[in-house]
Design an enzyme around this catalytic site. Structure first.
Site: not given
Ligand SMILES: [Zn+2]
Length: 190
Positions: A78-81, A119, A147, A149
């Site tokens: 995931c690009e956020h975490h 996703q 996920h 995260c």
């Molecule tokens: Zn994430």
């Protein structure tokens, strides 16, 4: 361009120090090296040449029947975490004279999964690429994923599964086609 492994190793060493670790202890000595190699692999999809990947494995076939490949494993970040999300991808399409060699859809999923992703975007990129590559009449893609995260941190919900879908062409226009796809995907295949 390939990422610079030496530079990543130096950054990971810094990161280890910053989180209170001793990068010189035995177990961590080669960790920066391993992380650099892992990161290069896990993001390699963004440097993959799609023509080489498909390698002409698109064949002429006179069929208008839906083709479905189920349960393609998905491993992405995931690009956020920058934490993994993983699950299964189901792809259905109605050919218009051309079909994929059977392993190519799985390779396509890997190509888009091996990079920092969302996703939702992953699902759409796969459907658009399938549509484009074989000029399909319609495409449906569904991804079910967990996920880390969300499971390991934040709300710590270990059992939630995120489901995303993207439908194009006849899958979007025709309720019957969409329902055929969803029905075939929902049945437990071997
Ligand atoms: Zn994430």
């Amino acid at each position: 361009m390939e990422p610079n492994a030496t530079r990543i190793e130096a950054l990971i060493r810094e990161l280890l120090i910053e989180i209170g670790e001793d990068p010189n202890r035995e177990g961590l000595l080669r960790t920066p090296h391993r992380v650099a190699a892992a990161m290069a692999f896990l993001t390699s999809g963004s440097r993959t040449n799609i023509d080489k990947l498909i390698n002409n494995a698109i064949f002429t076939q006179k069929t208008n029947s839906m083709v479905i490949v189920k349960n393609i494993e998905v491993y992405s970040l995931c690009e956020h975490h920058m934490l993994p999300f993983f699950g299964r991808c189901h792809i259905g399409y109605i050919p218009s004279g051309r079909v994929f060699g059977v392993s190519k859809l799985a390779r396509l999923v890997d190509m888009y999964a091996r990079r920092l992703q969302l996703q939702e975007r992953l699902t759409e990129q796969i459907s658009q690429q399938v549509m484009e590559l074989v000029g399909a009449k319609g495409v449906g893609v569904m991804i079910e994923a967990r996920h880390l995260c969300m499971m390991m941190r934040g709300v710590e919900k270990q059992n939630s599964v995120m489901i995303t879908s993207s439908v194009l062409g006849t899958f979007r226009e025709s309720t019957a086609t969409r329902e055929e796809f969803l029905g075939l995907v929902a049945t437990r295949g071997t």
